[in-house]
Design a protein around this motif. Structure first.
Motif, PDB file in Angstrom:
ATOM      1  N   GLN A  39       0.844  -1.185   0.000  1.00  0.00           N
ATOM      2  CA  GLN A  39       0.000   0.000   0.000  1.00  0.00           C
ATOM      3  C   GLN A  39       0.885   1.243   0.000  1.00  0.00           C
ATOM      4  N   GLY A  40       0.488   2.236  -0.790  1.00  0.00           N
ATOM      5  CA  GLY A  40       1.250   3.477  -0.878  1.00  0.00           C
ATOM      6  C   GLY A  40       2.355   3.446  -1.922  1.00  0.00           C
ATOM      7  N   ARG A  41       2.486   2.333  -2.632  1.00  0.00           N
ATOM      8  CA  ARG A  41       3.494   2.194  -3.685  1.00  0.00           C
ATOM      9  C   ARG A  41       2.794   1.823  -4.991  1.00  0.00           C
ATOM     10  N   LEU A  42       3.499   2.038  -6.091  1.00  0.00           N
ATOM     11  CA  LEU A  42       2.973   1.747  -7.427  1.00  0.00           C
ATOM     12  C   LEU A  42       3.985   0.919  -8.206  1.00  0.00           C
ATOM     13  N   ILE A  82      -7.534 -15.562  -6.730  1.00  0.00           N
ATOM     14  CA  ILE A  82      -6.272 -14.848  -6.978  1.00  0.00           C
ATOM     15  C   ILE A  82      -6.553 -13.411  -7.387  1.00  0.00           C
ATOM     16  N   VAL A  83      -7.405 -13.239  -8.390  1.00  0.00           N
ATOM     17  CA  VAL A  83      -7.677 -11.909  -8.932  1.00  0.00           C
ATOM     18  C   VAL A  83      -8.258 -10.989  -7.869  1.00  0.00           C
ATOM     19  N   GLU A  84      -9.074 -11.521  -6.965  1.00  0.00           N
ATOM     20  CA  GLU A  84      -9.629 -10.714  -5.879  1.00  0.00           C
ATOM     21  C   GLU A  84      -8.542 -10.166  -4.959  1.00  0.00           C
ATOM     22  N   ARG A  85      -7.427 -10.875  -4.841  1.00  0.00           N
ATOM     23  CA  ARG A  85      -6.347 -10.461  -3.938  1.00  0.00           C
ATOM     24  C   ARG A  85      -5.286  -9.586  -4.613  1.00  0.00           C
ATOM     25  N   VAL A  86      -5.346  -9.449  -5.934  1.00  0.00           N
ATOM     26  CA  VAL A  86      -4.333  -8.685  -6.665  1.00  0.00           C
ATOM     27  C   VAL A  86      -4.678  -7.198  -6.605  1.00  0.00           C
ATOM     28  N   PRO A  87      -3.770  -6.360  -6.092  1.00  0.00           N
ATOM     29  CA  PRO A  87      -4.029  -4.911  -6.047  1.00  0.00           C
ATOM     30  C   PRO A  87      -3.771  -4.265  -7.411  1.00  0.00           C
ATOM     31  N   LYS A  88      -4.628  -4.585  -8.356  1.00  0.00           N
ATOM     32  CA  LYS A  88      -4.486  -4.118  -9.740  1.00  0.00           C
ATOM     33  C   LYS A  88      -4.443  -2.591  -9.836  1.00  0.00           C
ATOM     34  N   HIS A  89      -5.054  -1.923  -8.881  1.00  0.00           N
ATOM     35  CA  HIS A  89      -5.085  -0.461  -8.913  1.00  0.00           C
ATOM     36  C   HIS A  89      -3.699   0.144  -8.737  1.00  0.00           C
ATOM     37  N   ARG A  90      -2.737  -0.621  -8.213  1.00  0.00           N
ATOM     38  CA  ARG A  90      -1.371  -0.112  -8.014  1.00  0.00           C
ATOM     39  C   ARG A  90      -0.510  -0.234  -9.276  1.00  0.00           C
ATOM     40  N   VAL A  92       0.181   1.177 -12.819  1.00  0.00           N
ATOM     41  CA  VAL A  92      -0.075   2.352 -13.657  1.00  0.00           C
ATOM     42  C   VAL A  92       0.697   2.212 -14.963  1.00  0.00           C
ATOM     43  N   SER A  93       0.366   3.056 -15.922  1.00  0.00           N
ATOM     44  CA  SER A  93       1.072   3.022 -17.203  1.00  0.00           C
ATOM     45  C   SER A  93       2.486   3.572 -17.030  1.00  0.00           C
ATOM     46  N   THR A  94       3.276   3.502 -18.076  1.00  0.00           N
ATOM     47  CA  THR A  94       4.658   3.984 -18.001  1.00  0.00           C
ATOM     48  C   THR A  94       4.722   5.471 -17.674  1.00  0.00           C
ATOM     49  N   GLN A  95       3.631   6.200 -17.903  1.00  0.00           N
ATOM     50  CA  GLN A  95       3.607   7.629 -17.601  1.00  0.00           C
ATOM     51  C   GLN A  95       2.683   7.962 -16.425  1.00  0.00           C
ATOM     52  N   GLY A  96       2.288   6.933 -15.679  1.00  0.00           N
ATOM     53  CA  GLY A  96       1.508   7.157 -14.468  1.00  0.00           C
ATOM     54  C   GLY A  96       0.008   7.251 -14.657  1.00  0.00           C
ATOM     55  N   TYR A  97      -0.484   6.898 -15.854  1.00  0.00           N
ATOM     56  CA  TYR A  97      -1.928   6.952 -16.087  1.00  0.00           C
ATOM     57  C   TYR A  97      -2.621   5.760 -15.441  1.00  0.00           C
ATOM     58  N   VAL A  98      -3.863   5.985 -15.034  1.00  0.00           N
ATOM     59  CA  VAL A  98      -4.667   4.999 -14.320  1.00  0.00           C
ATOM     60  C   VAL A  98      -5.669   4.389 -15.288  1.00  0.00           C
ATOM     61  N   SER A  99      -5.937   3.084 -15.118  1.00  0.00           N
ATOM     62  CA  SER A  99      -6.760   2.390 -16.111  1.00  0.00           C
ATOM     63  C   SER A  99      -8.262   2.613 -15.997  1.00  0.00           C
ATOM     64  N   LYS A 130       7.808   8.904  -7.712  1.00  0.00           N
ATOM     65  CA  LYS A 130       8.236   8.873  -6.308  1.00  0.00           C
ATOM     66  C   LYS A 130       7.750   7.609  -5.596  1.00  0.00           C
ATOM     67  N   TYR A 131       6.687   7.024  -6.110  1.00  0.00           N
ATOM     68  CA  TYR A 131       6.027   5.919  -5.425  1.00  0.00           C
ATOM     69  C   TYR A 131       6.316   4.553  -6.051  1.00  0.00           C
ATOM     70  N   LEU A 132       7.184   4.505  -7.066  1.00  0.00           N
ATOM     71  CA  LEU A 132       7.445   3.238  -7.738  1.00  0.00           C
ATOM     72  C   LEU A 132       8.153   2.266  -6.798  1.00  0.00           C
ATOM     73  N   PHE A 133       7.650   1.063  -6.768  1.00  0.00           N
ATOM     74  CA  PHE A 133       8.177   0.003  -5.905  1.00  0.00           C
ATOM     75  C   PHE A 133       9.378  -0.649  -6.577  1.00  0.00           C
ATOM     76  N   ASN A 134      10.422  -0.924  -5.796  1.00  0.00           N
ATOM     77  CA  ASN A 134      11.612  -1.588  -6.307  1.00  0.00           C
ATOM     78  C   ASN A 134      11.572  -3.048  -5.866  1.00  0.00           C
ATOM     79  N   PHE A 135      11.454  -3.951  -6.832  1.00  0.00           N
ATOM     80  CA  PHE A 135      11.370  -5.379  -6.508  1.00  0.00           C
ATOM     81  C   PHE A 135      12.708  -5.948  -6.032  1.00  0.00           C
TER      82      PHE A 135
END
Length: 158
Positions: A39-42, A82-90, A92-99, A130-135
C-alpha cells in the motif's frame, strides 16, 4: 566492412542484434508480483518485466495461463480467488496513467493525488515516479519462489 570511393573502409550501416532469450511464465507470476506491491506504492508493467528479465537472464518475458492449469478442476474458482487479492489499482502506465475509475477510488483511498484527465488521456497519479516500488531486495520475490509458482501455481501463497 566495405571500401568507399576514397578508399576508406566503412562499417556497414546495418547492425544485427542477436535475438535474446525469450521465456514464457505463468500469468500467476505476474499476479504474484503485483501482490508484492505494498500500500502506498505503485508499479508499472515495464518494471515487472525488467525485474524478471534480469532475474531470468531473458530479453523478453511473456505471460500466459499455462495449459495444465486451465484444465485443473476448480480452476475458475482458483483464479477468481487470486484476482480478488491482486491490487491491480497499483499498476499504472509507463507515464503514471490509471486504467479505470475503480482504480482511481482505491488509489485516492491510499492517499495518492490524482490529476484530472486531459484531452484523450485518462487520469494520472501526481508524482507517480516517487512511489514506484523496487522489486530488488524484496525477500518474497526471488527465483526460487517464482519457480515454485511456475511449477505449482499460487495455491501455497493464498
Amino acid at each position: 566492412m566495405s571500401e568507399n570511393r576514397q578508399g576508406v573502409l566503412e562499417m556497414s550501416k546495418i547492425t544485427t542484434i542477436p535475438a535474446g532469450k525469450e521465456i514464457r511464465l505463468s500469468q500467476e507470476i505476474y499476479y504474484y508480483m503485483l501482490m508484492q506491491v505494498p500500500q502506498g506504492r505503485l508499479t508499472r508493467d515495464c518494471d515487472i518485466r525488467e525485474y524478471l528479465n534480469e532475474l531470468y537472464g531473458a530479453s523478453y518475458i511473456d505471460f500466459d495461463i499455462l495449459a495444465t492449469l486451465r484444465t485443473m478442476p476448480g480452476y475458475h474458482e482458483y483464479m477468481t480467488r487470486i484476482v480478488e487479492r491482486v491490487p491491480k489499482h497499483r499498476l499504472v502506465s509507463t507515464q503514471g496513467y490509471v486504467s479505470d475509475g475503480l482504480c482511481i477510488e482505491k488509489l485516492q483511498a491510499e492517499g495518492f493525488t490524482i490529476l484530472p484527465a486531459k484531452g484523450n488521456r485518462t487520469e494520472r497519479v501526481l508524482d507517480y515516479k516517487k512511489y514506484l516500488f523496487n522489486f530488488k531486495g524484496t525477500p518474497t520475490v526471488n527465483k526460487a519462489v517464482l519457480d515454485q509458482i511456475q511449477r505449482e501455481g499460487l495455491r501455497a501463497f493464498l
